[in-house]
Design a protein around this motif. Sequence first.
Motif, short mmCIF file in Angstrom:
data_model
loop_
_atom_site.label_atom_id
_atom_site.label_comp_id
_atom_site.label_asym_id
_atom_site.label_seq_id
_atom_site.Cartn_x
_atom_site.Cartn_y
_atom_site.Cartn_z
N PHE A 106 -54.11 -5.70 -44.61
CA PHE A 106 -53.28 -6.00 -44.54
C PHE A 106 -52.39 -5.31 -44.43
O PHE A 106 -52.84 -4.28 -44.19
N GLU A 107 -51.08 -5.09 -44.54
CA GLU A 107 -49.84 -3.81 -44.64
C GLU A 107 -48.90 -3.91 -45.55
O GLU A 107 -48.79 -4.91 -46.32
N THR A 108 -48.54 -3.07 -46.09
CA THR A 108 -47.36 -2.60 -46.99
C THR A 108 -46.39 -1.90 -46.31
O THR A 108 -46.27 -2.01 -44.88
N GLU A 109 -45.47 -1.79 -47.27
CA GLU A 109 -44.63 -1.13 -46.33
C GLU A 109 -43.58 -0.59 -44.96
O GLU A 109 -44.03 0.02 -43.97
N ARG A 110 -45.21 0.99 -45.37
CA ARG A 110 -45.86 1.90 -45.04
C ARG A 110 -47.07 1.94 -43.85
O ARG A 110 -46.76 2.99 -43.06
N LEU A 111 -48.15 0.69 -44.41
CA LEU A 111 -48.97 1.25 -43.76
C LEU A 111 -49.29 -0.31 -42.92
O LEU A 111 -49.19 -1.26 -43.66
N ARG A 112 -50.68 -0.15 -42.28
CA ARG A 112 -51.59 -1.59 -41.98
C ARG A 112 -52.89 -0.86 -42.27
O ARG A 112 -53.35 0.76 -41.84
N VAL A 113 -53.58 -1.48 -42.70
CA VAL A 113 -54.64 -1.45 -42.70
C VAL A 113 -55.78 -1.99 -42.29
O VAL A 113 -56.11 -3.75 -42.60
N ARG A 114 -56.81 -1.30 -41.87
CA ARG A 114 -57.94 -2.40 -40.85
C ARG A 114 -59.80 -1.38 -40.99
O ARG A 114 -59.77 0.04 -41.81
N PRO A 115 -60.74 -2.78 -41.24
CA PRO A 115 -62.19 -1.47 -41.10
C PRO A 115 -61.84 -0.68 -40.32
O PRO A 115 -60.95 -0.68 -38.79
N PRO A 116 -62.72 0.48 -40.68
CA PRO A 116 -62.36 1.62 -39.95
C PRO A 116 -63.48 1.82 -38.97
O PRO A 116 -64.54 0.26 -39.13
N THR A 117 -63.70 2.44 -37.46
CA THR A 117 -64.51 1.68 -35.81
C THR A 117 -64.67 3.51 -35.92
O THR A 117 -64.95 3.96 -36.43
N ARG A 118 -65.81 3.08 -34.68
CA ARG A 118 -66.35 4.83 -33.92
C ARG A 118 -65.20 5.47 -34.39
O ARG A 118 -65.54 6.55 -33.84
N ASN A 119 -64.62 5.13 -33.41
CA ASN A 119 -63.52 5.56 -32.68
C ASN A 119 -62.70 6.69 -33.52
O ASN A 119 -61.26 7.60 -33.31
N ASP A 120 -62.63 6.24 -34.88
CA ASP A 120 -62.00 7.25 -35.85
C ASP A 120 -62.70 8.31 -36.37
O ASP A 120 -62.48 8.54 -37.72
N LEU A 121 -64.68 7.88 -35.84
CA LEU A 121 -64.77 9.56 -36.44
C LEU A 121 -64.35 11.14 -36.92
O LEU A 121 -64.06 11.81 -37.55
N LYS A 122 -63.64 10.72 -35.73
CA LYS A 122 -62.53 12.44 -35.08
C LYS A 122 -61.67 12.61 -36.81
O LYS A 122 -61.48 13.89 -37.11
N VAL A 123 -61.14 11.59 -37.23
CA VAL A 123 -60.21 11.51 -38.52
C VAL A 123 -60.96 11.55 -39.55
O VAL A 123 -60.65 12.01 -40.26
N MET A 124 -62.76 10.95 -39.71
CA MET A 124 -62.68 11.00 -40.86
C MET A 124 -63.32 12.49 -41.28
O MET A 124 -63.44 12.84 -41.92
N GLN A 125 -63.59 12.58 -39.66
CA GLN A 125 -64.26 14.21 -40.22
C GLN A 125 -62.66 15.01 -40.75
O GLN A 125 -63.40 15.93 -41.75
N ALA A 126 -61.83 14.91 -40.06
CA ALA A 126 -60.78 15.69 -41.10
C ALA A 126 -60.81 15.60 -42.35
O ALA A 126 -60.70 16.91 -42.65
N VAL A 127 -60.33 14.61 -42.40
CA VAL A 127 -60.71 13.88 -43.80
C VAL A 127 -61.74 14.35 -44.69
O VAL A 127 -61.33 15.56 -46.04
N TYR A 128 -63.24 14.43 -44.31
CA TYR A 128 -64.36 14.34 -45.28
C TYR A 128 -64.40 15.43 -45.15
O TYR A 128 -65.52 16.05 -46.01
#
Length: 178
Positions: free
Chosen positions: A6-28
Amino acid sequence: MSHWLFETERLRVRPPTRNDLKVMQAVYGDVEAMRFVGDGQALSAERCQEWLGVIEQRYALKGYGMAALCRRSDGAVLGFCGVVHPNLRPLGEIKYALAREHWGHGYAAEAVRGMLAYVIQAFGLLQLAATVAPAHERSQRVLSKAGMLKGGLRANADGTETQLFWWRAPSDTDLQNI
């Protein structure tokens, strides 16, 4: 990426992929960001990798789970939001976490509102919960702004308490306006 949930005014939302590991590490992996999440401990790189696998399994099983929050203007992944079933409980629970530099800009409430509308339309989920540490007032404001109602406190086995929030889908008449 062509599989936007889905999309909102400022965001697009998708299932995470293995390419998101670096961001996931930064957040969690951020100790400050995680002090109110779960056991309060930041996740290691290995645990984030395992969690991506769990998320993939949940999508295969239920069709939904945690999702990557991508800023529409530049595609940057700001954090994650989704519906999970902790300990395989039947009632889904909304969760979210953003990288600290994106706090205070309204992205979390926007993501939660979008996720609530999405799970009604795509999966017919009509009731969800959220759990928050009682001291985490910012997160409680996010959930309230997103339309969730504050409930009572739940006693935990370790002697702590968890603040509960609840959400029910609008009536059929209201759904036509989403």
